[in-house]
Design an enzyme around this catalytic site. Structure first.
Site, short mmCIF file in Angstrom:
data_model
loop_
_atom_site.label_atom_id
_atom_site.label_comp_id
_atom_site.label_asym_id
_atom_site.label_seq_id
_atom_site.Cartn_x
_atom_site.Cartn_y
_atom_site.Cartn_z
N GLU A 290 80.60 -16.95 19.73
CA GLU A 290 79.56 -17.70 19.02
C GLU A 290 80.28 -18.73 18.17
O GLU A 290 80.94 -18.39 17.18
CB GLU A 290 78.71 -16.77 18.16
CG GLU A 290 78.00 -15.74 19.02
CD GLU A 290 76.67 -15.28 18.44
OE1 GLU A 290 76.50 -15.35 17.22
OE2 GLU A 290 75.82 -14.86 19.23
N CYS B 189 76.21 -22.55 11.07
CA CYS B 189 76.49 -23.01 12.44
C CYS B 189 75.35 -23.88 12.93
O CYS B 189 75.56 -24.79 13.72
CB CYS B 189 76.72 -21.83 13.36
SG CYS B 189 75.43 -20.61 13.28
#
Ligand code: NAD
Length: 461
Positions: A229, A263
């Site tokens: 990720e 993110c």
């Protein structure tokens, strides 16, 4: 024994020193996890669930202290730390509600004496190397479902959130998860590399593209399950028919929340020329209202950057954008901050007249900085939104759902938003496309990912 210094990014003060897990220490914990995992997998799910339920209760009971710890070591404003922990409780509830049905063996065919079943078996011992920006979210997205599914977890928190990592271990153990089934490994890249050297049945990583590529290189030949990720450069398009003020207020928050260190922070905005000026004005008004201050103060919105080197990344992006003709509307430099110049403070920064020759529009900023680019139509917006190697999230603001769907269906991203941004749901898969990663967490699939399927072909005679 080597020690890890944990510093407060708001003040640069040393908070504590923690013993580092070196290669030998990591190997011992990995061996113990290997020995302990089969008994944990054989423990009835109802008992594993009870442990996680108790863990949830302990997190809720200690929420104030845990929020304070996270704020001290990462600089995240206290209100944001509390939001994260409360959101984490909701994620645990989702995983608890789904674990049984995900783990259940499915009969998919049963006819004329032939039966076909899918059994879901825990992976075994998994490694999790994690990031600091939302330690409870990104850590918990892995260790909660992994433990529920019957795995042992070797968890390496970021060196910028190690006290939080140790708190997770303490509370899981207090809740009944055996010591050797969950181990926290303290340290930076060396400890991460020591973990990669162990015999693992899965490696789950959250962090930067560069580290993700290194891990992929190491793990690739080992034929071990690998999930990454990674970062993003998330775009949003404000259409001609959008309310520019509402969109600006929402996007200002999406760009600046947690000092832009998400993110899925909004890092690029494409605004239709017809609403550009009103959008920019409302955005600046909103961003100016965000209070910078001591992260422990209840009304602070903008805290410091967690990592000092990121200040230089932002300065380089600002210099590059200015040199190439962008207009800086707000900020653009380090801030003195509330501690007399100490700490990693950067002013909320907004640019317009940017283009894709600039690093600001191409490379992850991971800070309180936003680029705004004018567009003339949907086709141009889609082209710019897709002009990236990343693909985490993307959004569109318009009152017209069909219009939003038409645009978003052309955008390459794992998550798309209509009239919202910077949002994660436990019910939906969280996955990056391209350089934003591979694999997924969250949703029912985010439980199943910690199992491997075993296919049974059963003919009765
Ligand atoms: P990072 O890559 O610097 O560090 C991540 C982890 O990897 C840390 O635990 C670190 O100690 C470890 N590490 C670093 N070098 C290593 C090496 N050579 N070998 C093994 N381990 C190593 O990233 P970061 O600064 O902690 O996190 C910020 C990044 O994470 C941003 O790019 C952000 O977008 C991304 N992120 C992504 C998601 C997502 O869900 N996609 C969520 C949060 C953060």
């Amino acid at each position: 024994m080597k020690l890890l210094n944990v510093n407060n990014p708001a003040t640069e003060e040393l908070i504590t020193q923690l013993p580092i897990d070196d290669g030998a220490g990591v190997a011992i914990k990995a061996q113990k996890a290997r020995t302990a995992q089969p008994a944990w997998a054989a423990t009835p799910l109802v008992q594993r669930r009870a442990c996680i339920q108790t863990f949830r209760a302990l997190v809720e009971k200690e929420l104030d202290d845990l929020a304070r710890t996270m704020t001290l070591e990462t600089g995240k404003p206290l209100a944001h730390s509390r939001n994260e922990l409360n959101g984490f409780l909701g994620r645990i509830d989702f995983f608890l509600s789904q674990a049984e049905s995900v783990l259940q063996t499915q009969t998919v065919f049963n006819q004329d004496g032939m039966c076909e079943q899918i059994e879901h078996i825990p992976l075994g011992v998994i490694g999790n190397i994690s990031a600091w920006n939302y330690p409870w979210f990104v850590g918990g997205n892995v260790f909660v479902p992994a433990l529920l599914m019957g795995n042992a977890v070797l968890y390496k928190p970021s060196e910028f959130a190690p006290m939080t990592g140790l708190a997770m271990a303490r509370l899981l153990h207090a809740a009944g998860v055996p010591q050797d089934v969950f181990a926290a490994l303290i340290g930076a890249a060396d400890t991460g590399n020591a973990l990669l050297a162990q015999a693992l049945d899965g490696m789950f990583f959250t962090g930067s593209l560069a580290t993700g590529q290194h891990i992929a290189n190491v793990m690739g030949p080992r034929m071990t399950k690998l999930q990454l990720e990674l970062g993003g450069k998330d775009p949003t398009y404000v259409c001609a028919d959008a309310d520019p003020v509402t969109a600006a207020q929402s996007l200002a928050d999406g760009a600046m929340y947690n000092a832009g260190q998400s993110c899925c922070s909004v890092e690029r905005v494409y605004v239709h020329a017809s609403v550009h000026d009103r959008f920019v004005q409302a955005l600046l008004e909103t961003v100016r209202s965000f209070k910078m201050g001591d992260p422990l103060a209840a009304d602070t919105y903008l805290g410091p950057l967690t990592r000092a080197p990121q200040l230089q990344v932002l300065e380089a992006q600002v210099a590059d954008a200015l040199a190439k003709g962008a207009r800086c509307l707000l900020g653009g430099q380090r801030a003195v901050g509330p501690f007399g110049g100490r700490g990693n403070w950067f002013n909320a920064t907004v640019f317009d007249q940017v283009d894709h020759s600039m690093a600001l529009m191409r490379e992850e900023s991971f800070g309180p900085i936003l680029g705004i680019q004018k567009v003339d139509d949907d086709a141009q917006a889609v082209r710019w939104m897709n002009d990236t190697a990343y693909g985490l999230t993307a959004g569109v603001y318009t009152p017209d759902e069909a219009h939003a769907r038409a645009v978003l269906s052309q955008v390459r991203a794992g998550t798309v938003y209509w009239n919202c941004c910077d949002r994660v749901s436990p019910r939906l898969p969280w996955s990056g496309w391209g350089h934003s990663g591979m694999g997924l967490t969250l949703s029912r699939e985010g439980l199943a990912t910690f199992t491997r399927p075993k296919a049974w072909h059963l003919r009765s005679v």
